[in-house]
Design an enzyme around this catalytic site. Structure first.
Site, short mmCIF file in Angstrom:
data_model
loop_
_atom_site.label_atom_id
_atom_site.label_comp_id
_atom_site.label_asym_id
_atom_site.label_seq_id
_atom_site.Cartn_x
_atom_site.Cartn_y
_atom_site.Cartn_z
N TYR A 49 27.65 21.92 69.71
CA TYR A 49 27.76 20.72 70.53
C TYR A 49 29.18 20.19 70.64
O TYR A 49 29.78 20.20 71.71
CB TYR A 49 26.86 19.62 69.93
CG TYR A 49 25.79 19.14 70.89
CD1 TYR A 49 26.12 18.63 72.14
CD2 TYR A 49 24.44 19.17 70.54
CE1 TYR A 49 25.15 18.19 73.02
CE2 TYR A 49 23.45 18.73 71.40
CZ TYR A 49 23.81 18.24 72.65
OH TYR A 49 22.85 17.80 73.50
N HIS B 162 54.12 29.85 61.97
CA HIS B 162 54.29 31.30 61.90
C HIS B 162 55.57 31.68 61.16
O HIS B 162 56.40 32.42 61.67
CB HIS B 162 54.32 31.90 63.31
CG HIS B 162 52.97 32.05 63.93
ND1 HIS B 162 52.29 33.24 63.97
CD2 HIS B 162 52.15 31.15 64.53
CE1 HIS B 162 51.12 33.08 64.57
NE2 HIS B 162 51.01 31.81 64.92
N TYR C 101 39.73 35.64 66.95
CA TYR C 101 39.79 35.68 68.42
C TYR C 101 38.83 36.75 68.95
O TYR C 101 39.19 37.91 69.14
CB TYR C 101 41.22 35.94 68.89
CG TYR C 101 42.13 34.78 68.55
CD1 TYR C 101 42.02 33.57 69.24
CD2 TYR C 101 43.03 34.86 67.51
CE1 TYR C 101 42.82 32.48 68.91
CE2 TYR C 101 43.83 33.77 67.17
CZ TYR C 101 43.72 32.59 67.88
OH TYR C 101 44.50 31.51 67.55
N ASP D 263 42.95 25.87 68.84
CA ASP D 263 42.59 27.29 68.94
C ASP D 263 42.12 27.89 67.63
O ASP D 263 41.69 29.05 67.61
CB ASP D 263 43.77 28.10 69.49
CG ASP D 263 45.00 28.01 68.60
OD1 ASP D 263 45.08 27.05 67.82
OD2 ASP D 263 45.87 28.88 68.72
N HIS D 264 42.19 27.15 66.53
CA HIS D 264 41.65 27.65 65.25
C HIS D 264 41.44 26.46 64.33
O HIS D 264 42.17 26.28 63.36
CB HIS D 264 42.57 28.70 64.62
CG HIS D 264 44.03 28.41 64.72
ND1 HIS D 264 44.57 27.19 64.41
CD2 HIS D 264 45.06 29.20 65.10
CE1 HIS D 264 45.89 27.23 64.57
NE2 HIS D 264 46.21 28.44 65.00
#
Length: 575
Positions: free
Chosen positions: A496, A261, A362, A295-296
């Site tokens: 999956y 960031h 998100y 998370d991404h």
């Protein structure tokens, strides 16, 4: 004869004008600076470079508009490495280096002290401007001549280059002290760590495109998103104004977030110093350092898609020197990359990557699903994505797949909301393990509540409980992975391997936990006591195995499926 001569002279002048005017246009033809940026800055779209630069930098450096330590500045202090993440706030020249050096001195010294820097620089365009000036139209890099001319116009407008001068090179002293400086510099006083506004002195178009993300990352009413975020232009503000980032005592861990960031502050997260290679910045791996993980997992999803496997197998044969707009037609590119999709908007390419954003990675953000399904805002952005996809696919195919993407995301979102509602009820009923006895408050500025973001980064005692962590990770990690998998056409990545199957696993754990706790609470409630389930159990944290520990009314202790009922001797004597 005089008339003929005059006519020929006029034609020559006209050709010269068209050449100069054409060169001017060529320098900005690839630019894609949105109108919204000019409106936000209060300047005209034909403003001279200096006016645009001054307006951009004034906003860029303004703490009220995202610069610096953010609204939680009093809660955290920088560690030694922070100076490289946010140089404008924390960097100061080293006092240990006493040299007063000129342009050539920098190169000579660092060739011995840090040869990697010099080696990278010598191969860069910065060190070889003369070669760019001699490029022929047949060379795929020919467009860089117009870019260099644009850079020189910017510098002349800023007073950094005389009217009749050409830029000879971009060396150490230009970036780390001042552009086109001829005088020597004192390491202890003059040295700077370049920030994005330093790069903007030359690369004004690219900086303006990137900064326009502040003005085009806009959300419909009801979506709990801050204007301009998420984006590269404000990703550092997004970082430092996250409560747990500012409040957690483990600063070295927190700075792991900052390592990605920091695009707001610097350009070398994509254009690695000191080569600043265009070829490197055009390849998916340049994005993968940050756009990866729990998370991404964008790079993982892309590389395992058919698009990504085409890049892996054939990308070495593509011509990476051509501009992005020509990558398919002239560069031999047979599949999209991160850059060819996300830097494109309605046929143009630039450094604003958020104008087509809809889900914003998100899907659990309040209001976003409703906006994606129902709003004109979403429809316009969807149409822009269709334009992107139809470079290689039919419109019908593109719309069908994007419809699949939206509906699959909504199905995952529904599952997450159902599971998180169960955990919220457990909290409301006081049935979370340790909720009444062993739940320390989180660090300021965070406030305690079930399934908050801070619980993924901080823990103490039974805050968070295992079941809260499970539910929060569903929405913060597994659901985004489902979206990323389907958005990047990676089948296992949404059904999956990632996405749906992990959601079902967590959903099952949560439902099983809820059933066991409530059934045991009901069986331990004394008949006729009128005591509700909130007083029935004081639970300790689940161990992660099939065994669940809890202490109930009447002194019931259940361990691994066995029960031991006891009473103290004093209790028996006092019956």
């Amino acid at each position: 004869m005089h008339r003929v001569h005059c006519r020929r002279r006029l034609q020559q002048l006209l050709r010269a004008f068209l050449f100069v005017f054409g060169a001017t246009l060529a320098g900005s033809a690839a630019a894609d600076i949105p109108k919204e940026l000019y409106d936000a800055l209060g300047i005209r779209s034909d403003a001279p470079p200096k006016e645009l630069y001054d307006a951009l930098v004034k906003r860029y450096r303004d703490p009220a508009q995202g610069a610096g330590k953010g609204k939680f500045a009093d809660l955290w202090q920088p560690i030694p490495f922070s100076k490289y993440f946010d140089p404008a706030s924390f960097y100061s020249p080293p006092s240990s280096v006493a040299e007063i050096a000129g342009r050539k001195d920098c190169v000579d010294c660092h060739e011995k002290e840090s040869p990697g820097w010099v080696h990278q620089w010598r191969q860069s365009a910065h060190a070889n401007l003369g070669k760019i000036r001699t490029l022929k139209p047949s060379d795929a890099r020919y467009y860089q001549k117009a870019r260099l001319e644009e850079v020189e116009r910017n510098l002349r407008s800023l007073g950094k280059l005389a009217a009749n001068d050409s830029l000879k090179e971009v060396g150490c002293i230009d970036c780390h002290v001042d552009i086109n400086r001829s005088a020597k510099a004192d390491h202890r006083k003059d040295l700077r760590m370049p920030t994005a506004d330093v790069c903007a002195s030359c690369h004004l178009t690219e900086f303006a495109e990137r900064e326009s993300e502040r003005d085009t990352a806009v959300w419909p009413q009801g979506v709990e998103r801050t204007r301009g975020r998420p984006s590269h232009a404000l990703d550092y503000q997004d970082n430092v104004e996250t409560g747990i980032w500012a409040g957690m005592p483990q600063r070295e861990i927190a700075e792991g977030c900052t390592a990605c960031h920091m695009n707001q502050n610097k350009c070398d997260t994509c254009h690695t110093r000191h080569s600043f290679s265009l070829i490197e910045a055009r390849k998916p791996e340049a994005c993968g350092t940050c756009h990866s993980g729990i998370d991404h997992n964008n790079i993982e999803a892309y590389l395992l898609s058919k698009h990504g496997t085409q890049y892996t197998m054939l990308g070495s044969n593509w011509n990476w020197n051509v501009p992005l707009k020509d990558a398919i037609a002239k560069g031999g590119q047979t599949a999209p990359t991160c850059q060819s999709c996300h830097m494109e908007y309605k046929g143009k390419y630039g450094h604003n990557v958020v104008r087509k954003v809809r889900w914003a990675n998100y899907p659990l953000v309040p209001g976003i699903a409703e906006a994606v399904v129902n709003s004109e805002w979403s429809k316009q952005r969807l149409d822009a994505w269709v334009k992107t996809c139809t470079q290689c696919h039919s419109e019908r195919f593109s719309r069908a797949y994007l419809d699949l993407m939206d509906k699959a995301t909504l199905q995952g979102l529904e599952k997450v909301k159902e599971a998180q509602a169960v955990v919220s009820r457990l909290h409301a009923d006081g049935l979370l393990p340790g909720q009444k006895t062993n739940r320390p408050a989180p660090p300021a500025p965070e406030k305690d509540a079930p399934m908050e973001f801070f619980q993924l980064m901080w823990s103490k005692g039974n805050n968070p409980t295992n079941i809260e962590f499970e539910a929060k990770a569903m929405g913060e990690n597994d659901l985004p992975k489902l979206f990323v998998g389907v958005a990047h056409v990676n089948p296992g990545g949404w059904t999956y391997t990632e996405g749906w199957e992990p959601l079902i696993r967590s959903y099952s754990k949560i439902m099983d936990f809820d059933t066991q706790i409530r059934e045991r609470a009901a069986t331990t409630q004394p008949k006729g006591s009128g005591v509700g389930s909130r007083a029935a159990l004081a639970l300790l944290a689940p161990t992660g195995s099939d065994s669940i520990w809890f202490v109930g009314l009447g002194g019931v202790l259940v361990l691994g499926g066995g029960a031991l009922i006891w009473r103290s001797r004093r209790g028996r004597d006092n019956r």
